[in-house]
Motif scaffolding. Sequence first.
Motif, short mmCIF file in Angstrom:
data_model
loop_
_atom_site.label_atom_id
_atom_site.label_comp_id
_atom_site.label_asym_id
_atom_site.label_seq_id
_atom_site.Cartn_x
_atom_site.Cartn_y
_atom_site.Cartn_z
N ALA A 133 0.72 -1.15 -0.23
CA ALA A 133 0.02 -0.02 -0.12
C ALA A 133 0.78 1.16 0.03
N ASP A 134 1.71 1.39 0.71
CA ASP A 134 2.61 2.32 0.93
C ASP A 134 3.35 2.72 -0.33
N HIS A 135 3.93 1.67 -1.05
CA HIS A 135 4.66 1.68 -2.23
C HIS A 135 3.66 2.42 -3.44
N ARG A 136 2.37 2.00 -3.41
CA ARG A 136 1.42 2.70 -4.24
C ARG A 136 1.17 4.02 -3.95
N VAL A 137 1.33 4.30 -3.13
CA VAL A 137 0.87 5.86 -2.55
C VAL A 137 2.04 6.56 -2.91
N ALA A 138 3.32 6.11 -2.42
CA ALA A 138 4.49 6.78 -2.74
C ALA A 138 4.95 7.22 -4.03
#
Length: 247
Positions: A133-138
């Motif tokens: 999830a954080d990679h998608r957001v980043a």
Amino acid sequence: MAAPTLATLPPDMFDTVLCVAAHPDDLEYGASAAVATWTDAGTKVHYLMLTRGEAGIDAMAPAETALLRSEEQVLAAREVGVDDVEFLDHPDGVLEYGVALRRDIARTIRRVRPDAVVVGAWEVEFMGGLNQADHRVAGMVTIDAVRDAGNRWVFTDLIDEGLQPHSPRWVLVAGHDSPTHGVALSPTALAAGVRSLEAHAGYLAALPWHPPPSELVPWLAEAGGPALGAEAATLFKVYDLQAPPGS
Ligand SMILES: [Zn+2]
């Protein structure tokens, strides 16, 4: 060796590169070996970590993990010639796409004034599995912050801070399923890349399933090599934001 299918980025192509990642360690799965190539050619590289990865170790309290992983990221960066590592302290695991994060990244872009920004792939599916999830957001928030950084009328408070607009020309996406270019890696750069992942020793010790960096990083780099007609390479999808539409 098969003929190359992708274009090679010259090691000295960029003056200043900003690498943005959600977590400490994200850059160490290939990108950092390219960074070693750039710093060796005289390129200035700055790391921006959106979180300190404090939710990454099940058996360790977040405050302690944040300290450990931040220290390990600074050591990892040093292995590839990077002294500037910045942490934004957004929350790990629940990183949110939003204006506040876009502003924070735009602020760093305006201050560092890179000609290239490196970010990880933001697709839902990633390297044969599901992305985090954080990679998608980043990824999404960074590509938007690149535009914001160049627009005087977005985040006018940054102007008040004395930060003038700046438009990076290039966006390089690491780990993309459809790369367009690559950086050929010397044995020295590849070894530095291995050491940069090894620097996350405390974090990796908490992941018993994780392959040793000395196997994983060369395996990834050797998988990328043939596309450039090289022994080893880091591949990127490259966007030229100054290219005419349709080119
Ligand atoms: Zn990560």
